[in-house]
Design an enzyme around this catalytic site. Structure first.
Site, PDB file in Angstrom:
ATOM      1  N   GLY A  91       0.962  -1.173   0.073  1.00  0.00           N
ATOM      2  CA  GLY A  91      -0.019   0.125  -0.009  1.00  0.00           C
ATOM      3  C   GLY A  91       0.877   1.182   0.101  1.00  0.00           C
ATOM      4  O   GLY A  91       2.287   1.045  -0.054  1.00  0.00           O
ATOM      5  N   GLY A  93       3.431   3.134   1.200  1.00  0.00           N
ATOM      6  CA  GLY A  93       4.185   3.049   2.520  1.00  0.00           C
ATOM      7  C   GLY A  93       5.108   4.095   2.954  1.00  0.00           C
ATOM      8  O   GLY A  93       5.530   4.369   3.883  1.00  0.00           O
ATOM      9  N   ARG A  94       5.386   4.990   1.846  1.00  0.00           N
ATOM     10  CA  ARG A  94       5.953   6.389   2.283  1.00  0.00           C
ATOM     11  C   ARG A  94       5.447   7.447   1.412  1.00  0.00           C
ATOM     12  O   ARG A  94       6.222   8.345   1.026  1.00  0.00           O
ATOM     13  CB  ARG A  94       7.516   6.013   1.738  1.00  0.00           C
ATOM     14  CG  ARG A  94       7.929   5.807   0.232  1.00  0.00           C
ATOM     15  CD  ARG A  94       9.285   5.626  -0.066  1.00  0.00           C
ATOM     16  NE  ARG A  94       9.610   5.143  -1.319  1.00  0.00           N
ATOM     17  CZ  ARG A  94      10.918   5.423  -1.858  1.00  0.00           C
ATOM     18  NH1 ARG A  94      11.837   6.102  -1.364  1.00  0.00           N
ATOM     19  NH2 ARG A  94      11.002   5.112  -3.101  1.00  0.00           N
ATOM     20  N   ASP A 126      11.419   3.163   6.517  1.00  0.00           N
ATOM     21  CA  ASP A 126      11.423   4.561   7.166  1.00  0.00           C
ATOM     22  C   ASP A 126      10.501   5.633   6.620  1.00  0.00           C
ATOM     23  O   ASP A 126      10.350   6.368   7.320  1.00  0.00           O
ATOM     24  CB  ASP A 126      12.845   5.273   7.282  1.00  0.00           C
ATOM     25  CG  ASP A 126      13.431   5.572   6.079  1.00  0.00           C
ATOM     26  OD1 ASP A 126      12.981   5.379   4.936  1.00  0.00           O
ATOM     27  OD2 ASP A 126      14.811   5.480   5.911  1.00  0.00           O
ATOM     28  N   GLY A 127      10.009   5.144   5.401  1.00  0.00           N
ATOM     29  CA  GLY A 127       9.065   6.125   4.902  1.00  0.00           C
ATOM     30  C   GLY A 127       9.636   7.345   4.171  1.00  0.00           C
ATOM     31  O   GLY A 127       9.067   8.313   3.965  1.00  0.00           O
ATOM     32  N   ARG A 180       4.261  14.965  -6.360  1.00  0.00           N
ATOM     33  CA  ARG A 180       3.892  14.668  -7.710  1.00  0.00           C
ATOM     34  C   ARG A 180       2.478  15.121  -8.213  1.00  0.00           C
ATOM     35  O   ARG A 180       1.478  14.951  -7.428  1.00  0.00           O
ATOM     36  CB  ARG A 180       4.222  13.145  -8.307  1.00  0.00           C
ATOM     37  CG  ARG A 180       3.360  12.218  -7.655  1.00  0.00           C
ATOM     38  CD  ARG A 180       3.400  10.849  -8.435  1.00  0.00           C
ATOM     39  NE  ARG A 180       4.797  10.200  -8.070  1.00  0.00           N
ATOM     40  CZ  ARG A 180       5.086   9.074  -7.272  1.00  0.00           C
ATOM     41  NH1 ARG A 180       3.720   8.849  -6.572  1.00  0.00           N
ATOM     42  NH2 ARG A 180       6.159   8.648  -7.182  1.00  0.00           N
ATOM     43  N   ARG A 187      -4.188   2.458  -8.992  1.00  0.00           N
ATOM     44  CA  ARG A 187      -3.693   1.345  -9.622  1.00  0.00           C
ATOM     45  C   ARG A 187      -4.422   0.340  -9.914  1.00  0.00           C
ATOM     46  O   ARG A 187      -5.239  -0.033  -9.459  1.00  0.00           O
ATOM     47  CB  ARG A 187      -2.211   1.332  -8.685  1.00  0.00           C
ATOM     48  CG  ARG A 187      -1.808   2.364  -8.211  1.00  0.00           C
ATOM     49  CD  ARG A 187      -0.951   2.105  -6.582  1.00  0.00           C
ATOM     50  NE  ARG A 187      -0.560   3.238  -6.031  1.00  0.00           N
ATOM     51  CZ  ARG A 187       0.764   3.667  -6.072  1.00  0.00           C
ATOM     52  NH1 ARG A 187       1.667   2.965  -6.430  1.00  0.00           N
ATOM     53  NH2 ARG A 187       0.953   4.765  -5.361  1.00  0.00           N
ATOM     54  N   ASP A 253       1.250  -2.848  -9.188  1.00  0.00           N
ATOM     55  CA  ASP A 253       0.833  -1.827  -8.132  1.00  0.00           C
ATOM     56  C   ASP A 253       1.691  -0.361  -8.782  1.00  0.00           C
ATOM     57  O   ASP A 253       1.365   0.867  -8.202  1.00  0.00           O
ATOM     58  CB  ASP A 253       1.472  -1.729  -6.754  1.00  0.00           C
ATOM     59  CG  ASP A 253       2.823  -2.331  -6.707  1.00  0.00           C
ATOM     60  OD1 ASP A 253       3.190  -3.125  -7.371  1.00  0.00           O
ATOM     61  OD2 ASP A 253       3.769  -1.632  -5.980  1.00  0.00           O
ATOM     62  N   ASN A 254       2.417  -0.558  -9.803  1.00  0.00           N
ATOM     63  CA  ASN A 254       3.030   0.409 -10.260  1.00  0.00           C
ATOM     64  C   ASN A 254       2.712   0.959 -11.686  1.00  0.00           C
ATOM     65  O   ASN A 254       2.996   1.804 -12.710  1.00  0.00           O
ATOM     66  CB  ASN A 254       4.489   0.370 -10.516  1.00  0.00           C
ATOM     67  CG  ASN A 254       5.407   0.473  -9.482  1.00  0.00           C
ATOM     68  OD1 ASN A 254       4.823   1.102  -8.314  1.00  0.00           O
ATOM     69  ND2 ASN A 254       6.609  -0.109  -9.364  1.00  0.00           N
TER      70      ASN A 254
END
Length: 452
Positions: A91, A93-94, A126-127, A180, A187, A253-254
């Protein structure tokens, strides 16, 4: 907030999907917020170019809510196939979706982040984002936009003052947070998650959301959606090839449901038309090599079709999916002719020209950027001899689509090879010298304006 009153049109339809699609999160508190890059050209599309730097940092470094849109950041939920292995534990994550707004063409745009802190999906990460990763994403998005590839735009890059340890680059290294601008952050993996849990009502809700807000179509017809995604994805695959671009990690997922390229990690531009050229050092099998990208994107779209079987019959979904190959070939022809700088003539001649170009590039292994620079406008210089006879004949009779002088004025092709990327980063890392990056962005944008 000094937004453009006629251009800023905030929105928040993502909220209507409901909390099963996202988790409300808080951004990280960074030690510093040093503005390193702001893309006023992209910001103008949604009425934010008038923000002062302090306002910019407040919203894109500390993530204070924008007026009229999402009241807090949302980390989106999704699954995905990663190198063909299904992963239900991923999901945002960062990153998170921070705001939504309509652009001047009436498209719904998402402002999403990278490196904005940990979320419920960070797992052991660490995000955070390295500053080098942010610089690389700027270069990728600018170059792809110039080369007519549908892509997210890098809106902002802010250095955050943390020292990050990474196993695949010299550490500790500098940190950043990136924003962005994308035509949606939904996705294929978003649909896969709903299919995994067999959530039919939410699947219909998501189909209707994407059709209405990202495609401008009313209803919740999953077959209609798949046909649209097949069309957009075939175009994306074709334009990757004509641009000589290798994304590196084409996991499901991309893959954006709008066919817009995004999320740039180990990308590269191929020096030559080498089907086996890879971008990711960990892609040991060449799954996402340059020449396999159409296959990879088509495979990911097939996972969308499989997910939509939850609410649709298989036969029309298979029929929609079967269109991919037939759509990819003419899209590749169109994209190659665009890079050659010639006007289309007829289907057969155009197809022959595109195939002759591809065969010549593969056989000679000529540098891609040099070739398209030299041949722009349909002029094959005398130095192109052995191996170029078929292409010379195929170009006969084609007309330029834009004056050649606009493209060749600089006297050299505008390329984006890995060595130059590393040189640009070295100037920043060693001397905090951003002039090479700024100069390269100006060069890329001049190329884009010449090609447009």
């Amino acid at each position: 907030m000094p937004v453009s009153p006629q251009a800023y049109r905030p929105a928040a339809p993502l909220l209507a999907l409901g909390p099963n699609f996202w988790d409300a999160v808080a951004p990280a508190a960074f030690p510093e917020t040093r503005l390193r890059f702001r893309n006023d050209r992209a910001a103008a599309e949604i009425g934010l170019e008038t923000l002062g730097d302090d306002e910019w940092i407040k919203h894109f470094g500390r993530f204070e809510p924008m007026p009229g849109t999402l009241p807090q950041p949302l980390a989106l939920r999704y699954h995905g196939h990663q190198f063909r292995s299904y992963n239900p534990d991923i999901g945002d994550g960062r990153g998170f979706t921070f705001a939504q707004a309509y652009d001047r063409d009436g498209r719904l745009m998402d402002l999403g982040t990278k490196g904005s802190g940990q979320t419920p999906y960070s797992r052991f990460g660490d995000g955070r984002l390295t500053l080098k990763g942010g610089v690389r994403e700027i270069l990728a998005t600018e170059m792809l936009a110039a080369l007519n590839v549908p892509t997210s735009r890098t809106l902002s890059l802010i250095e955050t003052g943390e020292a990050l340890d990474r196993g695949d680059e010299p550490s500790p290294t500098r940190s950043a947070v990136l924003v962005r601008l994308s035509h949606g952050h939904i996705r294929i993996g978003t649909f896969q998650r709903l299919a995994y849990f067999r959530e039919e009502a939410d699947m219909r809700r998501l189909v209707a959301y994407v059709l209405r807000h990202l495609y401008g179509v009313q209803g919740d017809d999953p077959v209609r959606l798949l046909n649209l995604v097949v069309e957009r994805s075939a175009t994306l695959a074709a334009r990757y090839m004509a641009a000589g671009f290798v994304h590196g990690v084409l996991n499901s997922d991309n893959i954006n449901i709008t066919g817009e390229s995004f999320d740039y990690g180990p990308w590269r531009f191929a020096p030559t038309w080498d089907p086996g050229f890879t971008a990711a050092y960990f892609d040991h099998q060449g799954l996402y090599a340059f020449g396999r990208q159409p296959e990879a994107i088509g495979w990911d779209v097939s996972q969308l079709a499989s997910s939509l079987r939850l609410i649709a019959d298989s036969e029309p979904l298979i029929a929609a999916l079967d269109r991919f190959g037939g759509l990819f070939q003419p899209a590749l022809t169109e994209a190659i002719l665009w890079r050659l700088g010639v006007r289309p003539r007829d289907d057969r001649s155009d197809r022959d020209l595109a195939r002759a170009t591809e065969r010549a590039l593969r056989a000679t292994q000529a540098p891609l950027d040099r070739f398209f620079f030299d041949v722009f406008g349909g002029v094959l210089p005398a130095g192109y001899a052995d191996g170029w006879e078929e292409l010379r004949g195929a170009l006969d009779g084609y007309q330029r689509r834009t004056p050649r002088d606009h493209v060749v004025r600089a006297g050299a092709p505008c390329a984006m090879m890995i060595d130059e990327v590393e040189t640009i980063w070295a100037a920043i890392a060693e001397h905090d010298d951003w002039s090479m990056l700024e100069g390269k962005i100006a060069q890329i944008r001049a190329l884009g304006e010449a090609l447009a």
